[in-house]
Write a protein that holds these residues in place. Sequence first.
Motif, PDB file in Angstrom:
ATOM      1  N   ALA A   4       0.727  -1.343  -0.055  1.00  0.00           N
ATOM      2  CA  ALA A   4       0.106  -0.004   0.116  1.00  0.00           C
ATOM      3  C   ALA A   4       0.741   1.282   0.044  1.00  0.00           C
ATOM      4  O   ALA A   4       0.554   2.316  -0.561  1.00  0.00           O
ATOM      5  N   ARG A   5       1.781   1.152   0.666  1.00  0.00           N
ATOM      6  CA  ARG A   5       2.821   2.289   0.574  1.00  0.00           C
ATOM      7  C   ARG A   5       3.695   2.439  -0.677  1.00  0.00           C
ATOM      8  O   ARG A   5       3.703   3.581  -1.119  1.00  0.00           O
ATOM      9  N   GLN A   6       3.812   1.503  -1.339  1.00  0.00           N
ATOM     10  CA  GLN A   6       4.586   1.473  -2.519  1.00  0.00           C
ATOM     11  C   GLN A   6       3.783   1.748  -3.698  1.00  0.00           C
ATOM     12  O   GLN A   6       4.210   2.372  -4.700  1.00  0.00           O
ATOM     13  N   PHE A   7       2.223   1.617  -3.498  1.00  0.00           N
ATOM     14  CA  PHE A   7       1.508   2.064  -4.550  1.00  0.00           C
ATOM     15  C   PHE A   7       0.142   2.711  -4.027  1.00  0.00           C
ATOM     16  O   PHE A   7      -0.910   2.091  -3.670  1.00  0.00           O
ATOM     17  N   PRO A   8       0.310   3.976  -3.702  1.00  0.00           N
ATOM     18  CA  PRO A   8      -0.434   4.751  -3.049  1.00  0.00           C
ATOM     19  C   PRO A   8      -1.837   4.699  -3.630  1.00  0.00           C
ATOM     20  O   PRO A   8      -2.860   4.926  -2.915  1.00  0.00           O
ATOM     21  N   ILE A   9      -2.159   4.186  -5.220  1.00  0.00           N
ATOM     22  CA  ILE A   9      -3.258   4.301  -5.725  1.00  0.00           C
ATOM     23  C   ILE A   9      -4.223   3.151  -5.031  1.00  0.00           C
ATOM     24  O   ILE A   9      -5.642   3.436  -5.233  1.00  0.00           O
ATOM     25  N   ILE A  10      -3.648   2.198  -4.462  1.00  0.00           N
ATOM     26  CA  ILE A  10      -4.573   1.219  -3.821  1.00  0.00           C
ATOM     27  C   ILE A  10      -5.180   1.932  -2.530  1.00  0.00           C
ATOM     28  O   ILE A  10      -6.607   1.780  -2.622  1.00  0.00           O
ATOM     29  N   GLY A  11      -4.578   2.752  -1.832  1.00  0.00           N
ATOM     30  CA  GLY A  11      -5.600   3.297  -0.616  1.00  0.00           C
ATOM     31  C   GLY A  11      -6.316   4.297  -1.349  1.00  0.00           C
ATOM     32  O   GLY A  11      -7.506   4.212  -0.810  1.00  0.00           O
ATOM     33  N   GLU A  12      -6.000   4.888  -2.409  1.00  0.00           N
ATOM     34  CA  GLU A  12      -7.102   5.983  -3.021  1.00  0.00           C
ATOM     35  C   GLU A  12      -8.040   5.492  -3.600  1.00  0.00           C
ATOM     36  O   GLU A  12      -9.260   5.620  -3.193  1.00  0.00           O
ATOM     37  N   LEU A  13      -8.008   4.057  -4.113  1.00  0.00           N
ATOM     38  CA  LEU A  13      -9.043   3.379  -4.697  1.00  0.00           C
ATOM     39  C   LEU A  13     -10.058   2.938  -3.566  1.00  0.00           C
ATOM     40  O   LEU A  13     -11.156   2.838  -3.805  1.00  0.00           O
ATOM     41  N   LEU A  14      -9.499   2.418  -2.591  1.00  0.00           N
ATOM     42  CA  LEU A  14     -10.110   1.478  -1.316  1.00  0.00           C
ATOM     43  C   LEU A  14     -10.956   2.730  -0.496  1.00  0.00           C
ATOM     44  O   LEU A  14     -11.886   2.356  -0.161  1.00  0.00           O
ATOM     45  N   GLU A  15     -10.391   3.901  -0.512  1.00  0.00           N
ATOM     46  CA  GLU A  15     -10.931   5.071   0.429  1.00  0.00           C
ATOM     47  C   GLU A  15     -11.916   5.743  -0.327  1.00  0.00           C
ATOM     48  O   GLU A  15     -12.777   6.364   0.171  1.00  0.00           O
ATOM     49  N   GLY A  16     -12.009   5.603  -1.717  1.00  0.00           N
ATOM     50  CA  GLY A  16     -12.807   6.126  -2.539  1.00  0.00           C
ATOM     51  C   GLY A  16     -12.652   7.738  -3.202  1.00  0.00           C
ATOM     52  O   GLY A  16     -13.401   8.337  -3.519  1.00  0.00           O
ATOM     53  N   SER A  17     -11.632   7.888  -2.629  1.00  0.00           N
ATOM     54  CA  SER A  17     -11.165   9.186  -3.128  1.00  0.00           C
ATOM     55  C   SER A  17     -10.822   9.669  -4.602  1.00  0.00           C
ATOM     56  O   SER A  17     -10.832  10.508  -5.287  1.00  0.00           O
ATOM     57  N   LYS A  18     -11.047   8.405  -5.398  1.00  0.00           N
ATOM     58  CA  LYS A  18     -10.855   8.496  -6.804  1.00  0.00           C
ATOM     59  C   LYS A  18     -12.237   8.622  -7.384  1.00  0.00           C
ATOM     60  O   LYS A  18     -12.642   8.104  -8.485  1.00  0.00           O
ATOM     61  N   LYS A  19     -13.507   8.281  -6.731  1.00  0.00           N
ATOM     62  CA  LYS A  19     -14.716   8.133  -6.988  1.00  0.00           C
ATOM     63  C   LYS A  19     -15.175   9.117  -8.017  1.00  0.00           C
ATOM     64  O   LYS A  19     -14.982  10.479  -7.902  1.00  0.00           O
ATOM     65  N   GLY A  20     -15.733   8.434  -9.166  1.00  0.00           N
ATOM     66  CA  GLY A  20     -16.303   9.176 -10.244  1.00  0.00           C
ATOM     67  C   GLY A  20     -15.050   9.690 -11.170  1.00  0.00           C
ATOM     68  O   GLY A  20     -15.239  10.679 -12.068  1.00  0.00           O
ATOM     69  N   THR A  21     -13.974   9.103 -11.021  1.00  0.00           N
ATOM     70  CA  THR A  21     -12.728   9.453 -11.963  1.00  0.00           C
ATOM     71  C   THR A  21     -12.197   8.161 -12.632  1.00  0.00           C
ATOM     72  O   THR A  21     -12.153   7.141 -11.739  1.00  0.00           O
ATOM     73  N   ALA A  22     -12.198   8.348 -13.988  1.00  0.00           N
ATOM     74  CA  ALA A  22     -11.495   7.165 -14.428  1.00  0.00           C
ATOM     75  C   ALA A  22     -10.288   6.922 -14.163  1.00  0.00           C
ATOM     76  O   ALA A  22      -9.365   7.742 -14.181  1.00  0.00           O
ATOM     77  N   VAL A  23      -9.844   5.626 -13.741  1.00  0.00           N
ATOM     78  CA  VAL A  23      -8.308   5.459 -13.282  1.00  0.00           C
ATOM     79  C   VAL A  23      -7.963   4.282 -14.072  1.00  0.00           C
ATOM     80  O   VAL A  23      -8.506   3.284 -14.311  1.00  0.00           O
ATOM     81  N   GLU A  24      -6.656   4.541 -14.667  1.00  0.00           N
ATOM     82  CA  GLU A  24      -5.940   3.308 -15.213  1.00  0.00           C
ATOM     83  C   GLU A  24      -4.753   2.986 -14.672  1.00  0.00           C
ATOM     84  O   GLU A  24      -4.129   3.795 -14.130  1.00  0.00           O
ATOM     85  N   LEU A  25      -4.627   1.649 -14.408  1.00  0.00           N
ATOM     86  CA  LEU A  25      -3.765   1.166 -13.516  1.00  0.00           C
ATOM     87  C   LEU A  25      -2.767   0.425 -14.573  1.00  0.00           C
ATOM     88  O   LEU A  25      -3.100  -0.215 -15.473  1.00  0.00           O
ATOM     89  N   THR A  26      -1.344   0.793 -14.207  1.00  0.00           N
ATOM     90  CA  THR A  26      -0.461   0.253 -14.927  1.00  0.00           C
ATOM     91  C   THR A  26      -0.287  -1.365 -14.628  1.00  0.00           C
ATOM     92  O   THR A  26      -0.976  -1.908 -13.644  1.00  0.00           O
ATOM     93  N   GLU A  27       0.401  -2.060 -15.435  1.00  0.00           N
ATOM     94  CA  GLU A  27       0.507  -3.648 -15.104  1.00  0.00           C
ATOM     95  C   GLU A  27       1.126  -3.920 -13.843  1.00  0.00           C
ATOM     96  O   GLU A  27       0.495  -4.678 -13.043  1.00  0.00           O
ATOM     97  N   ARG A  28       1.973  -3.037 -13.392  1.00  0.00           N
ATOM     98  CA  ARG A  28       2.668  -3.371 -11.962  1.00  0.00           C
ATOM     99  C   ARG A  28       1.580  -2.905 -10.805  1.00  0.00           C
ATOM    100  O   ARG A  28       1.420  -3.561  -9.942  1.00  0.00           O
ATOM    101  N   GLU A  29       0.849  -1.878 -10.880  1.00  0.00           N
ATOM    102  CA  GLU A  29      -0.205  -1.337 -10.059  1.00  0.00           C
ATOM    103  C   GLU A  29      -1.401  -2.757 -10.166  1.00  0.00           C
ATOM    104  O   GLU A  29      -1.859  -2.781  -8.965  1.00  0.00           O
ATOM    105  N   GLN A  30      -1.647  -3.011 -11.095  1.00  0.00           N
ATOM    106  CA  GLN A  30      -2.653  -4.168 -11.354  1.00  0.00           C
ATOM    107  C   GLN A  30      -2.290  -5.415 -10.427  1.00  0.00           C
ATOM    108  O   GLN A  30      -2.975  -6.078  -9.644  1.00  0.00           O
ATOM    109  N   ALA A  31      -1.062  -5.848 -10.823  1.00  0.00           N
ATOM    110  CA  ALA A  31      -0.474  -6.969  -9.973  1.00  0.00           C
ATOM    111  C   ALA A  31      -0.290  -6.556  -8.668  1.00  0.00           C
ATOM    112  O   ALA A  31      -0.717  -7.607  -7.693  1.00  0.00           O
TER     113      ALA A  31
END
Length: 110
Positions: free
Chosen positions: A42-69
């Motif tokens: 979660a520290r290495q990929f802050p997008i995980i926390g942002e997605l789980l917290e909903g701070s990106k709600k309503g925003t299209a987010v593309e994840l890199t292959e590394r972020e997806q993994a």
Amino acid sequence: MQGKGKLQHLNEFFFHTRDEILKTLEKDKKYRECRSDSERIARQFPIIGELLEGSKKGTAVELTEREQAAFREYAEIREDMRCMVEREHYVRGHRDCLLYLLRSGMFESE
């Protein structure tokens, strides 16, 4: 109103039981490793926390292959942790049930 008091007592019982289980698991090496690994990801990929917290709600987010993994690994680790908690609840429930039956005289103690 008397039923509300009993319900509140039951809610407190479950809260304290869960708290006790989590404290027990904190002593378990595998659980601590899982928690540490999930926090590291979660520290290495802050997008995980942002997605789980909903701070990106309503925003299209593309994840890199590394972020997806990383997200997949994070989810698998958290699922493992959830299973550990459920297993402890299961064992605790059986223990409490057997103690209740023993104390109620259903079984003879030695």
